[in-house]
Design an enzyme around this catalytic site. Sequence first.
Site, PDB file in Angstrom:
ATOM      1  N   GLU A 169     -11.522 -14.295  32.076  1.00 14.07           N
ATOM      2  CA  GLU A 169     -11.669 -14.056  33.510  1.00 14.07           C
ATOM      3  C   GLU A 169     -11.421 -15.338  34.314  1.00 14.07           C
ATOM      4  OE1 GLU A 169     -13.449 -10.954  31.162  1.00 14.07           O
ATOM      5  OE2 GLU A 169     -13.825 -13.117  31.146  1.00 14.07           O
ATOM      6  N   ARG A 194       0.829  -1.206   0.000  1.00 17.03           N
ATOM      7  CA  ARG A 194       0.000   0.000   0.000  1.00 17.03           C
ATOM      8  C   ARG A 194       0.867   1.262   0.000  1.00 17.03           C
ATOM      9  NH1 ARG A 194      -4.587   2.734  -1.265  1.00 17.03           N
ATOM     10  NH2 ARG A 194      -5.410   3.971   0.481  1.00 17.03           N
ATOM     11  N   GLU A 227     -13.464 -22.801  26.111  1.00 18.78           N
ATOM     12  CA  GLU A 227     -12.508 -23.505  26.988  1.00 18.78           C
ATOM     13  C   GLU A 227     -12.142 -22.683  28.221  1.00 18.78           C
ATOM     14  OE1 GLU A 227     -11.454 -26.744  26.781  1.00 18.78           O
ATOM     15  OE2 GLU A 227     -12.946 -26.813  25.181  1.00 18.78           O
TER      16      GLU A 227
END
Length: 385
Positions: free
Chosen positions: A369, A269, A365
């Site tokens: 937290e 780009r 899984e």
Amino acid sequence: MDFELTKEQQQIKDEIARFAENEIKPVATEYDTEEKFPRDIVEKAAEMGLTGANIPMEYGGAGYDTLTNAIIAEELFAADPGIGLSIQSAAFGADALIGFGSEAQKEEYLEPVATGDAIMGAAISEPDTGSDVSSVSTQARKEGDEWVINGNKMWITNGSVGDYFVVLCETDPDAEGRYNGFSQILIESDRDGFEAEKITGKLGIRASDTAELILNDVRVPEENLVGTRGAGFLQIMQFFDETRTGVAAQGVGIARGAAERALEYAQDREQFGQSISEFQAIQHKLAEMFTEIEAARQLTHKSAWSVDNDADRLTELASMAKEKASRVAVETADEAVQIHGGAGYVNDFDVERFYRDAKITQIYEGTTEIQKNIVARELLGKGMA
């Protein structure tokens, strides 16, 4: 301390990379857009031994260790997370049979998965329970020589395409102790009373099949009990170190896939008369992305090695690896979209898909937290209540 892959592991890595380049990348957008399970690609992967990567060789699998499986996961997920998950989860639930199943169960159910003739699943979560596995309400009662199962299971991988599932049920509601009333039972999807409703409209991993299971007086023979009655919860807990390490490897793969695409785009780009990779702001982003990926990879590999060698701190390391790698996946995908600018906001470029796919690694899984709770518990020396 050797950080290099073995010759065999490097060969496997290279082989999977070629497979991913030729078979997965060209069709990844199609399967994501159509939310279609990539059965044809899973069958090709089975021919390479990928659907039975963790299944012992005596049952038709490759018998790879946790570290090798982590290497495979990274390559597959760097190509496309949705298809990668479809391949790796074809044997979801096999660990329960490998660890606790009878010889008859292993012979009957593992080999078809390893050869690609069957797809397996594990059904734990329910509509009203997520991280609290001990709160499942699906009931299995004994009637003569059969189990009769009633309940709902939610967010089940392979739910509408699987041939059989290892289902966590409450079999002994009056058992003493919070974790002692649950068992795992094999249920074939062609049983009367078994219904699967495919879940669509997911944020990401759309090529991977997800469904709600409705179990209405499903009857299975008593020999479908996996391992010891009442030990189902503890059986599941024994495999989280391995499965969470696997999700960490998925996170590393997602992050790498997003970062590599961002690097390529930045070099191609041009803005203000030069490649955007010449701008220091972009260089810093790329440097941070690849540094974090390498850190997450090393932690993941250490966790995998610890599982394979039953080393100290493996539970702590598995949760650390999952938390770290999933966070790196989300943050790296975010930065990859940022580098692409407006182009990253549409599905003309893969980073849009990686951005959506990354989030699931912080949820399944065990949420982020929960992983932090586990690490803190291990540090403080507190066992499971």
